[in-house]
Design an enzyme around this catalytic site. Sequence first.
Site, PDB file in Angstrom:
ATOM      1  N   HIS A 187      68.108  -3.583 -87.757  1.00  0.00           N
ATOM      2  CA  HIS A 187      68.469  -4.999 -87.633  1.00  0.00           C
ATOM      3  C   HIS A 187      69.507  -5.330 -88.692  1.00  0.00           C
ATOM      4  O   HIS A 187      69.202  -5.293 -89.877  1.00  0.00           O
ATOM      5  CB  HIS A 187      67.227  -5.879 -87.837  1.00  0.00           C
ATOM      6  CG  HIS A 187      66.099  -5.547 -86.906  1.00  0.00           C
ATOM      7  ND1 HIS A 187      65.854  -6.243 -85.753  1.00  0.00           N
ATOM      8  CD2 HIS A 187      65.165  -4.548 -86.948  1.00  0.00           C
ATOM      9  CE1 HIS A 187      64.815  -5.703 -85.124  1.00  0.00           C
ATOM     10  NE2 HIS A 187      64.383  -4.666 -85.824  1.00  0.00           N
TER      11      HIS A 187
ATOM     12  N   LEU B 278      56.119  -5.167 -88.427  1.00  0.00           N
ATOM     13  CA  LEU B 278      55.466  -5.016 -87.130  1.00  0.00           C
ATOM     14  C   LEU B 278      56.111  -3.870 -86.381  1.00  0.00           C
ATOM     15  O   LEU B 278      57.332  -3.711 -86.458  1.00  0.00           O
ATOM     16  CB  LEU B 278      55.585  -6.317 -86.320  1.00  0.00           C
ATOM     17  CG  LEU B 278      54.671  -7.435 -86.842  1.00  0.00           C
ATOM     18  CD1 LEU B 278      55.021  -8.755 -86.202  1.00  0.00           C
ATOM     19  CD2 LEU B 278      53.202  -7.087 -86.598  1.00  0.00           C
TER      20      LEU B 278
ATOM     21  N   HIS C  67      59.512  -2.237 -77.781  1.00  0.00           N
ATOM     22  CA  HIS C  67      58.575  -2.654 -78.834  1.00  0.00           C
ATOM     23  C   HIS C  67      57.202  -2.636 -78.175  1.00  0.00           C
ATOM     24  O   HIS C  67      56.881  -3.520 -77.390  1.00  0.00           O
ATOM     25  CB  HIS C  67      58.912  -4.055 -79.367  1.00  0.00           C
ATOM     26  CG  HIS C  67      58.008  -4.468 -80.481  1.00  0.00           C
ATOM     27  ND1 HIS C  67      58.432  -4.580 -81.790  1.00  0.00           N
ATOM     28  CD2 HIS C  67      56.671  -4.728 -80.512  1.00  0.00           C
ATOM     29  CE1 HIS C  67      57.409  -4.909 -82.568  1.00  0.00           C
ATOM     30  NE2 HIS C  67      56.329  -5.021 -81.805  1.00  0.00           N
TER      31      HIS C  67
ATOM     32  N   HIS D  93      67.544   2.729 -84.848  1.00  0.00           N
ATOM     33  CA  HIS D  93      66.899   1.409 -84.676  1.00  0.00           C
ATOM     34  C   HIS D  93      67.024   0.623 -85.972  1.00  0.00           C
ATOM     35  O   HIS D  93      66.369   0.963 -86.959  1.00  0.00           O
ATOM     36  CB  HIS D  93      65.404   1.588 -84.322  1.00  0.00           C
ATOM     37  CG  HIS D  93      64.649   0.291 -84.193  1.00  0.00           C
ATOM     38  ND1 HIS D  93      63.897  -0.020 -83.086  1.00  0.00           N
ATOM     39  CD2 HIS D  93      64.512  -0.762 -85.018  1.00  0.00           C
ATOM     40  CE1 HIS D  93      63.348  -1.214 -83.242  1.00  0.00           C
ATOM     41  NE2 HIS D  93      63.705  -1.684 -84.425  1.00  0.00           N
TER      42      HIS D  93
ATOM     43  N   ARG E 295      71.072  -8.330 -88.601  1.00  0.00           N
ATOM     44  CA  ARG E 295      71.152  -9.795 -88.666  1.00  0.00           C
ATOM     45  C   ARG E 295      72.590 -10.233 -88.387  1.00  0.00           C
ATOM     46  O   ARG E 295      73.363  -9.471 -87.815  1.00  0.00           O
ATOM     47  CB  ARG E 295      70.640 -10.338 -90.009  1.00  0.00           C
ATOM     48  CG  ARG E 295      69.287  -9.784 -90.464  1.00  0.00           C
ATOM     49  CD  ARG E 295      68.188  -9.971 -89.449  1.00  0.00           C
ATOM     50  NE  ARG E 295      66.877  -9.640 -90.035  1.00  0.00           N
ATOM     51  CZ  ARG E 295      65.818  -9.339 -89.315  1.00  0.00           C
ATOM     52  NH1 ARG E 295      65.884  -9.294 -87.993  1.00  0.00           N
ATOM     53  NH2 ARG E 295      64.669  -9.061 -89.910  1.00  0.00           N
TER      54      ARG E 295
ATOM     55  N   HIS F 283      64.492  -9.796 -94.532  1.00  0.00           N
ATOM     56  CA  HIS F 283      64.149 -11.226 -94.552  1.00  0.00           C
ATOM     57  C   HIS F 283      64.307 -11.667 -95.995  1.00  0.00           C
ATOM     58  O   HIS F 283      63.907 -10.932 -96.910  1.00  0.00           O
ATOM     59  CB  HIS F 283      62.697 -11.458 -94.119  1.00  0.00           C
ATOM     60  CG  HIS F 283      62.429 -11.160 -92.674  1.00  0.00           C
ATOM     61  ND1 HIS F 283      62.690 -12.054 -91.664  1.00  0.00           N
ATOM     62  CD2 HIS F 283      61.937 -10.055 -92.079  1.00  0.00           C
ATOM     63  CE1 HIS F 283      62.354 -11.506 -90.503  1.00  0.00           C
ATOM     64  NE2 HIS F 283      61.904 -10.298 -90.712  1.00  0.00           N
TER      65      HIS F 283
ATOM     66  N   LYS G 207      66.609  -3.603 -74.828  1.00  0.00           N
ATOM     67  CA  LYS G 207      65.392  -3.667 -75.641  1.00  0.00           C
ATOM     68  C   LYS G 207      64.357  -4.575 -74.985  1.00  0.00           C
ATOM     69  O   LYS G 207      64.649  -5.719 -74.650  1.00  0.00           O
ATOM     70  CB  LYS G 207      65.750  -4.216 -77.030  1.00  0.00           C
ATOM     71  CG  LYS G 207      64.581  -4.361 -77.979  1.00  0.00           C
ATOM     72  CD  LYS G 207      64.015  -3.029 -78.417  1.00  0.00           C
ATOM     73  CE  LYS G 207      62.715  -3.190 -79.199  1.00  0.00           C
ATOM     74  NZ  LYS G 207      62.923  -3.307 -80.630  1.00  0.00           N
TER      75      LYS G 207
ATOM     76  N   ASP H  44      64.241   0.897 -88.681  1.00  0.00           N
ATOM     77  CA  ASP H  44      63.773  -0.475 -88.465  1.00  0.00           C
ATOM     78  C   ASP H  44      64.035  -1.342 -89.691  1.00  0.00           C
ATOM     79  O   ASP H  44      63.286  -2.282 -89.958  1.00  0.00           O
ATOM     80  CB  ASP H  44      62.286  -0.507 -88.087  1.00  0.00           C
ATOM     81  CG  ASP H  44      61.884  -1.827 -87.462  1.00  0.00           C
ATOM     82  OD1 ASP H  44      62.778  -2.577 -87.034  1.00  0.00           O
ATOM     83  OD2 ASP H  44      60.676  -2.111 -87.408  1.00  0.00           O
TER      84      ASP H  44
ATOM     85  N   HIS I 170      59.619   2.645 -83.309  1.00  0.00           N
ATOM     86  CA  HIS I 170      58.783   2.533 -84.519  1.00  0.00           C
ATOM     87  C   HIS I 170      57.293   2.748 -84.226  1.00  0.00           C
ATOM     88  O   HIS I 170      56.489   1.845 -84.394  1.00  0.00           O
ATOM     89  CB  HIS I 170      59.013   1.219 -85.261  1.00  0.00           C
ATOM     90  CG  HIS I 170      59.155  -0.015 -84.385  1.00  0.00           C
ATOM     91  ND1 HIS I 170      58.268  -0.358 -83.399  1.00  0.00           N
ATOM     92  CD2 HIS I 170      60.094  -0.982 -84.381  1.00  0.00           C
ATOM     93  CE1 HIS I 170      58.658  -1.487 -82.829  1.00  0.00           C
ATOM     94  NE2 HIS I 170      59.766  -1.883 -83.413  1.00  0.00           N
TER      95      HIS I 170
ATOM     96  N   ALA J 188      57.685 -10.606 -90.932  1.00  0.00           N
ATOM     97  CA  ALA J 188      57.493  -9.156 -90.773  1.00  0.00           C
ATOM     98  C   ALA J 188      58.835  -8.456 -90.829  1.00  0.00           C
ATOM     99  O   ALA J 188      59.765  -8.845 -90.127  1.00  0.00           O
ATOM    100  CB  ALA J 188      56.820  -8.879 -89.441  1.00  0.00           C
TER     101      ALA J 188
END
Length: 344
Positions: free
Chosen positions: A16, A220, A137, A14, A18, A252, A100, A248, A175, A264
């Site tokens: 990200h 989160l 989620h 899991h 981007r 950012h 997801k 996760d 998560h 988050a």
Amino acid sequence: MTQTLTITRPDDWHLHFRDGDILGETVPATARVFGRAIVMPNLTPPVTSVALANDYRDRILKAVPAGVDFQPLMTLYLTDNTTAGDIAAAAASETVFACKLYPAGATTNSDNGVTDPTGIYPVLEAMQEHDVPLLVHGEVTSADIDIFDREKAFIDRYLADIRTRFPALRIVFEHITTADAADFVLAHDSHTGATITPQHLMMNRNDLLVGGIRPHNYCLPVLKRREHQQKLRQVAVSGDPRFFLGTDSAPHAQGKKETACGCAGCYSARAALPLYATFFEEMDALDKLEGFTSFHGADFYRLPRHTDTVTLARETMTIEQQVMAGGEAFVPWMAGETIPWRLA
Ligand code: NCD
Ligand code: ZN
């Protein structure tokens, strides 16, 4: 002599990446260590079709360093408009691996998420039929539910019923942050799994709020109280194959974290494996690290375990204060902290 630890190459189930220039940072950071990763679809606009997933996958593959063997496993973002036909198309594709479920409004870029999980049962039915895993989620979003109770409320309101109605659907509770979530997984068979992040193993809500607000520890589902953390720590090192690695990692830009309304997400990809090793050592359970990082997820997803290895060295490493990517600064999770393991 430096102590080393060689384990089967791990996967990140899991994360990200981007999109755009930042892929030049996020993809190598993961691909250097992890052989595969399940890539979250919460771009703007979200990845809602096989065509979008294929395009995104191509952009990711362009960012894989030469000579590195890395496989991105793509996901589709479920919306109120997803159809059983979309699921059949995903199942027929070579690239889409799972779907997801983001409850609308639950987290970063989830505005297009599902407004009522009971409304997508025909889609879940199709997922069960085509054996497409459901990644969840697990948080409700109603304003009347306290943010620290949102995971448990999601189990009670939605997940328990989904689990009962679709017994052959493989569900990953992503998560997880509470004892309630760990207990939910423990109460079911091998069709239910869960990922656990480094931050939820190594921190609790004190690390977010005591002595000042720590925006880089804000993710989160939000960090929970210590008793929940203790339960996650216990199941992660238990050797139970239903629990596996999912960082996760969710970058950012610094300015979007250190601001009046901070985003988050913790960017943990570069140091992820040493961070997990640090945690397993703290628990006196280094012998259980490889199962969690490299076997349980592959087995759950019915993919072959890797046959090559990675080696960790027991040498201190200080996590970078800042990483530049796509012309912007990012502060990694645990920036400036020194941990006892590094990649050899
Ligand atoms: C993730 C993100 O930034 O995309 N943020 C986070 O805090 N984990 C979204 C998510 O996984 O919830
Ligand atoms: Zn995530």
